[in-house]
Design a protein around this motif. Sequence first.
Motif, PDB file in Angstrom:
ATOM      1  N   UNK A 121       0.795  -1.217   0.000  1.00  0.00           N
ATOM      2  CA  UNK A 121       0.000   0.000   0.000  1.00  0.00           C
ATOM      3  C   UNK A 121       0.826   1.265   0.000  1.00  0.00           C
ATOM      4  N   UNK A 122       2.094   1.161  -0.402  1.00  0.00           N
ATOM      5  CA  UNK A 122       2.993   2.316  -0.398  1.00  0.00           C
ATOM      6  C   UNK A 122       3.056   2.931  -1.791  1.00  0.00           C
ATOM      7  N   UNK A 123       3.324   4.228  -1.883  1.00  0.00           N
ATOM      8  CA  UNK A 123       3.533   4.841  -3.205  1.00  0.00           C
ATOM      9  C   UNK A 123       4.799   4.293  -3.844  1.00  0.00           C
ATOM     10  N   UNK A 124       4.789   4.159  -5.144  1.00  0.00           N
ATOM     11  CA  UNK A 124       5.951   3.611  -5.836  1.00  0.00           C
ATOM     12  C   UNK A 124       6.058   4.258  -7.210  1.00  0.00           C
ATOM     13  N   UNK A 125       7.287   4.580  -7.610  1.00  0.00           N
ATOM     14  CA  UNK A 125       7.546   5.470  -8.743  1.00  0.00           C
ATOM     15  C   UNK A 125       8.161   4.697  -9.908  1.00  0.00           C
ATOM     16  N   UNK A 126       7.780   5.086 -11.130  1.00  0.00           N
ATOM     17  CA  UNK A 126       8.407   4.558 -12.332  1.00  0.00           C
ATOM     18  C   UNK A 126       8.837   5.694 -13.240  1.00  0.00           C
ATOM     19  N   UNK A 127      10.058   5.609 -13.740  1.00  0.00           N
ATOM     20  CA  UNK A 127      10.583   6.612 -14.672  1.00  0.00           C
ATOM     21  C   UNK A 127      10.750   5.962 -16.037  1.00  0.00           C
ATOM     22  N   UNK A 128       9.691   5.991 -16.826  1.00  0.00           N
ATOM     23  CA  UNK A 128       9.749   5.455 -18.187  1.00  0.00           C
ATOM     24  C   UNK A 128      10.533   6.404 -19.084  1.00  0.00           C
ATOM     25  N   UNK A 129      10.948   5.879 -20.221  1.00  0.00           N
ATOM     26  CA  UNK A 129      11.685   6.681 -21.194  1.00  0.00           C
ATOM     27  C   UNK A 129      11.008   6.512 -22.554  1.00  0.00           C
ATOM     28  N   UNK A 130      10.918   7.584 -23.330  1.00  0.00           N
ATOM     29  CA  UNK A 130      10.347   7.504 -24.668  1.00  0.00           C
ATOM     30  C   UNK A 130      11.323   6.782 -25.589  1.00  0.00           C
ATOM     31  N   UNK A 131      10.838   5.739 -26.259  1.00  0.00           N
ATOM     32  CA  UNK A 131      11.672   4.924 -27.148  1.00  0.00           C
ATOM     33  C   UNK A 131      10.999   4.819 -28.520  1.00  0.00           C
ATOM     34  N   UNK A 132      11.757   4.447 -29.543  1.00  0.00           N
ATOM     35  CA  UNK A 132      11.154   4.310 -30.872  1.00  0.00           C
ATOM     36  C   UNK A 132      10.020   3.292 -30.903  1.00  0.00           C
ATOM     37  N   UNK A 133      10.097   2.264 -30.057  1.00  0.00           N
ATOM     38  CA  UNK A 133       9.041   1.262 -29.982  1.00  0.00           C
ATOM     39  C   UNK A 133       8.259   1.484 -28.693  1.00  0.00           C
ATOM     40  N   UNK A 134       6.953   1.463 -28.801  1.00  0.00           N
ATOM     41  CA  UNK A 134       6.071   1.778 -27.671  1.00  0.00           C
ATOM     42  C   UNK A 134       6.341   0.838 -26.498  1.00  0.00           C
ATOM     43  N   UNK A 135       6.311   1.379 -25.299  1.00  0.00           N
ATOM     44  CA  UNK A 135       6.398   0.556 -24.104  1.00  0.00           C
ATOM     45  C   UNK A 135       5.269   0.953 -23.173  1.00  0.00           C
ATOM     46  N   UNK A 136       4.874   0.007 -22.317  1.00  0.00           N
ATOM     47  CA  UNK A 136       3.838   0.269 -21.338  1.00  0.00           C
ATOM     48  C   UNK A 136       4.445   0.198 -19.943  1.00  0.00           C
ATOM     49  N   UNK A 137       3.984   1.050 -19.038  1.00  0.00           N
ATOM     50  CA  UNK A 137       4.443   0.937 -17.651  1.00  0.00           C
ATOM     51  C   UNK A 137       3.882  -0.334 -17.025  1.00  0.00           C
TER      52      UNK A 137
END
Length: 317
Positions: free
Chosen positions: A178-194
């Motif tokens: 139940x804790x907050x948790x962070x993701x730092x995605x990066x824009x790439x030529x091929x789509x990615x999902x978090x």
Amino acid sequence: MTGKPAPAHPIRRERPLPWTDPKPDSDDPRSSDLVNAILASPEYREADGDLDFLESGVARGLRLQMDFLKTETLLQARGIRHSIVVFGSTRVPEPRAAARRVEDLEADCARNPQDAELAQRLRIARRVQEKSRYYSVARDFGRLVGTARVAPGGQLTIVTGGGPGLMEAANRGAHDAGAPTVGLNITLPHEQFPNPYLTPGLCFRLHYFAIRKLHFLLRARALVVFPGGYGTLDELFETLTLIQTRKITPMPVILVGQDYWRRVFDPDFLVEEGVIDPEDRDLFWFAETAEEIWSDILRWYDQAGLPLLPATTDKGD
């Protein structure tokens, strides 16, 4: 003028200003076409609404600033002050998924026993399945961090690259707690999902790797690195270099899975070759379980005589 005038209306005027209407065609038949050509030109757009300009080479400095500022502003607004950064392979799934992959390939190989490529894929899948135990370790560690209260009102937050695999596992453990948790995605030529275990509002998509790296380390109190490939190695060696040069304050760097990491690189060889010093070899160490990782972090700060959660997160430049 008699008496004292009332305040002017903030928007409306009694008489329009001369430039609120274009030059009439009755004065010059070409007027409408000429004005419309000016209005339609990209140069007439306001700078912050001109995407062509904002995406141009000359505006790269502005984009770098915006890339940093949006994420920084939102992290501050959500009270994310201290983090433990977790890296690891996006290709190592949870054990059940890894087992299913092996079963499918075993069936394929049984039907095609002479297919060398299938046999190689099965060997790799079995190696991935063996490493899938680290998914459970990362999930347990994320849960430990998510439930820890290391200071009155203080909390550490798990931060990952936001993708699947072993980083997903760490986010998932914190999510379980139940804790907050962070993701730092990066824009790439091929789509990615978090991955689905990130806190809504705390998953960010950055454009520049450099800004992403900056955000990883600004709040970091430890780096925990699970088995991984190029991306994992990139973050590990960059952090070690920054600590080696004291560009950032030393912090715990823990490599999970000694058998794996001993094959990936040999720090003793680097010492013997004279390309790093013995003290550089001691900037990291190995651990195997979630409990060992957590106790090692606490031990490091105790031996350093430093609080795990400092009063400020300001790391200067």
